[in-house]
Design an enzyme around this catalytic site. Structure first.
Site, PDB file in Angstrom:
ATOM      1  N   ILE A 166      34.055  27.921  29.578  1.00 43.10           N
ATOM      2  CA  ILE A 166      32.775  27.894  28.878  1.00 43.10           C
ATOM      3  C   ILE A 166      32.056  29.238  29.038  1.00 43.10           C
ATOM      4  O   ILE A 166      32.370  30.018  29.939  1.00 43.10           O
ATOM      5  CB  ILE A 166      31.873  26.759  29.395  1.00 43.10           C
ATOM      6  CG1 ILE A 166      31.545  27.002  30.872  1.00 43.10           C
ATOM      7  CG2 ILE A 166      32.513  25.406  29.183  1.00 43.10           C
ATOM      8  CD1 ILE A 166      30.378  26.210  31.362  1.00 43.10           C
TER       9      ILE A 166
ATOM     10  N   GLU B 293      29.664  33.306  34.641  1.00 45.16           N
ATOM     11  CA  GLU B 293      30.795  34.221  34.781  1.00 45.16           C
ATOM     12  C   GLU B 293      31.004  35.021  33.489  1.00 45.16           C
ATOM     13  O   GLU B 293      31.339  36.204  33.518  1.00 45.16           O
ATOM     14  CB  GLU B 293      32.070  33.453  35.131  1.00 45.16           C
ATOM     15  CG  GLU B 293      32.009  32.699  36.450  1.00 45.16           C
ATOM     16  CD  GLU B 293      31.793  33.619  37.640  1.00 45.16           C
ATOM     17  OE1 GLU B 293      32.385  34.710  37.666  1.00 45.16           O
ATOM     18  OE2 GLU B 293      31.020  33.232  38.543  1.00 45.16           O
TER      19      GLU B 293
ATOM     20  N   HIS C  88      33.995  21.813  35.672  1.00 44.30           N
ATOM     21  CA  HIS C  88      33.336  22.362  36.855  1.00 44.30           C
ATOM     22  C   HIS C  88      31.849  22.068  36.868  1.00 44.30           C
ATOM     23  O   HIS C  88      31.328  21.480  37.809  1.00 44.30           O
ATOM     24  CB  HIS C  88      33.569  23.876  36.925  1.00 44.30           C
ATOM     25  CG  HIS C  88      33.070  24.498  38.182  1.00 44.30           C
ATOM     26  ND1 HIS C  88      31.735  24.769  38.404  1.00 44.30           N
ATOM     27  CD2 HIS C  88      33.723  24.913  39.295  1.00 44.30           C
ATOM     28  CE1 HIS C  88      31.587  25.311  39.602  1.00 44.30           C
ATOM     29  NE2 HIS C  88      32.773  25.418  40.162  1.00 44.30           N
TER      30      HIS C  88
ATOM     31  N   GLU D 169      29.973  19.708  39.613  1.00 41.88           N
ATOM     32  CA  GLU D 169      28.716  20.235  40.135  1.00 41.88           C
ATOM     33  C   GLU D 169      27.587  20.216  39.100  1.00 41.88           C
ATOM     34  O   GLU D 169      26.733  21.097  39.101  1.00 41.88           O
ATOM     35  CB  GLU D 169      28.917  21.667  40.640  1.00 41.88           C
ATOM     36  CG  GLU D 169      29.922  21.783  41.761  1.00 41.88           C
ATOM     37  CD  GLU D 169      30.118  23.212  42.221  1.00 41.88           C
ATOM     38  OE1 GLU D 169      29.413  24.107  41.715  1.00 41.88           O
ATOM     39  OE2 GLU D 169      30.970  23.445  43.087  1.00 41.88           O
TER      40      GLU D 169
ATOM     41  N   LEU E 254      40.910  25.601  33.942  1.00 41.02           N
ATOM     42  CA  LEU E 254      42.107  26.370  33.621  1.00 41.02           C
ATOM     43  C   LEU E 254      43.225  26.097  34.617  1.00 41.02           C
ATOM     44  O   LEU E 254      44.377  25.904  34.233  1.00 41.02           O
ATOM     45  CB  LEU E 254      41.780  27.866  33.600  1.00 41.02           C
ATOM     46  CG  LEU E 254      42.949  28.759  33.184  1.00 41.02           C
ATOM     47  CD1 LEU E 254      43.276  28.582  31.713  1.00 41.02           C
ATOM     48  CD2 LEU E 254      42.649  30.220  33.507  1.00 41.02           C
TER      49      LEU E 254
ATOM     50  N   HIS F 292      39.032  22.131  43.209  1.00 42.95           N
ATOM     51  CA  HIS F 292      38.212  21.097  42.569  1.00 42.95           C
ATOM     52  C   HIS F 292      39.068  19.964  42.011  1.00 42.95           C
ATOM     53  O   HIS F 292      38.679  18.799  42.054  1.00 42.95           O
ATOM     54  CB  HIS F 292      37.386  21.712  41.441  1.00 42.95           C
ATOM     55  CG  HIS F 292      36.190  22.479  41.925  1.00 42.95           C
ATOM     56  ND1 HIS F 292      35.303  21.974  42.852  1.00 42.95           N
ATOM     57  CD2 HIS F 292      35.734  23.715  41.604  1.00 42.95           C
ATOM     58  CE1 HIS F 292      34.354  22.863  43.082  1.00 42.95           C
ATOM     59  NE2 HIS F 292      34.587  23.927  42.335  1.00 42.95           N
TER      60      HIS F 292
END
Length: 261
Positions: A87, A91, A145, A176, A203, A208
């Site tokens: 997404i 980052e 994530h 999260e 990815l 996680h």
């Protein structure tokens, strides 16, 4: 003939799990490199923690800033930077800043992450349903994530769109953010099925996926669903292991490259 003045940089968050690196990230990089024959290729990870931990094990990976600076020093004149991010969150913002810092030193174009636009969501749903066919008594839950206000808004909107689609039940949870694990458990309890298949919306199948999604700990999504009476299966394949997902990344890189032609 290799045109050393052209280069493709694949840049993602990274993973400290070497098995996930080889299974999920390397195949994406290989497909991207194959789509740019004759171009140089480089890898960058945006996470300092991931880079440090890999370095401690002898695996050196550059930051996006360092990789781009090196490519410029080597005489690269045209560069496509393709995010291997899912997404456009924090980052991606940092990656865009690194690209902007290089403008003037080379012709450079930044590709889009996997799920930049709302139009990408139905394609993602088709890929997941094709890769993970489920029976009528089973819900397919994709686990992303999450984190960050902007990212959570995107995940929430995506979750609402996926829930509205016809066909086998497909839901979205985040480690999260929102929808949280508790949100999804509560929603699934209202549906008639009592089986769930959990799959990564990440990815690579790293920490996680192995722990937060599928681990034995009491706070994992698997454990929470089992405590609620569901029979749960987990697929530990990162998105990078799916050929159709890799093709989506390649299309984004090629689109970015068109601007440098």
């Amino acid at each position: 003939m290799v045109r050393k003045n052209n280069a493709l940089l694949a840049a993602g968050f990274g993973t400290t799990h070497l098995d996930a690196l080889e299974k999920s990230i390397v195949p994406v990089e290989q497909d991207l490199a194959a789509a740019f024959p004759g171009w140089g290729f480089a890898r960058a990870f945006t996470s300092p923690t991931v880079r440090r931990r890999l370095g401690e094990r002898g695996v050196a990976v550059e930051s996006a800033d360092a990789a781009l600076a090196r490519l410029a020093e080597e005489g690269v004149e045209r560069c496509v930077v393709q995010p291997t991010l899912v997404i456009p969150g924090e980052e991606y913002d940092r990656l865009r800043e690194a690209v902007e810092h290089m403008e003037g030193r080379m012709r450079i174009a930044l590709g889009e992450p996997l799920l930049r636009r709302e139009a990408d969501w139905p394609e993602l749903a088709r890929v997941l349903r094709r890769e993970y066919p489920i029976a009528e008594d089973t819900a397919l839950v994709a686990v992303g994530h999450g984190a960050g206000r902007r990212s959570n808004g995107l995940y929430q909107a995506m979750a609402e769109e996926l829930a509205r689609q016809e066909g086998p039940v497909l839901r979205l949870a985040t480690v999260e953010g929102t929808p949280s694990f508790a949100d999804v458990v509560s929603e699934l309890e209202k549906l008639p099925m009592r089986r769930a298949l959990l799959v990564p919306l990440m990815l690579a199948a790293g920490d996680h996926v192995k722990n937060d999604m599928a681990g034995p700990g009491p706070e994992s999504l698997r454990s929470l669903l089992e405590a609620a009476g569901f029979a749960v299966d987990c697929a530990l394949r990162g998105l990078g292991e799916l050929p159709q997902i890799r093709a989506m990344y390649v299309r984004r890189a090629l689109t970015a490259g068109e601007g440098l032609a």
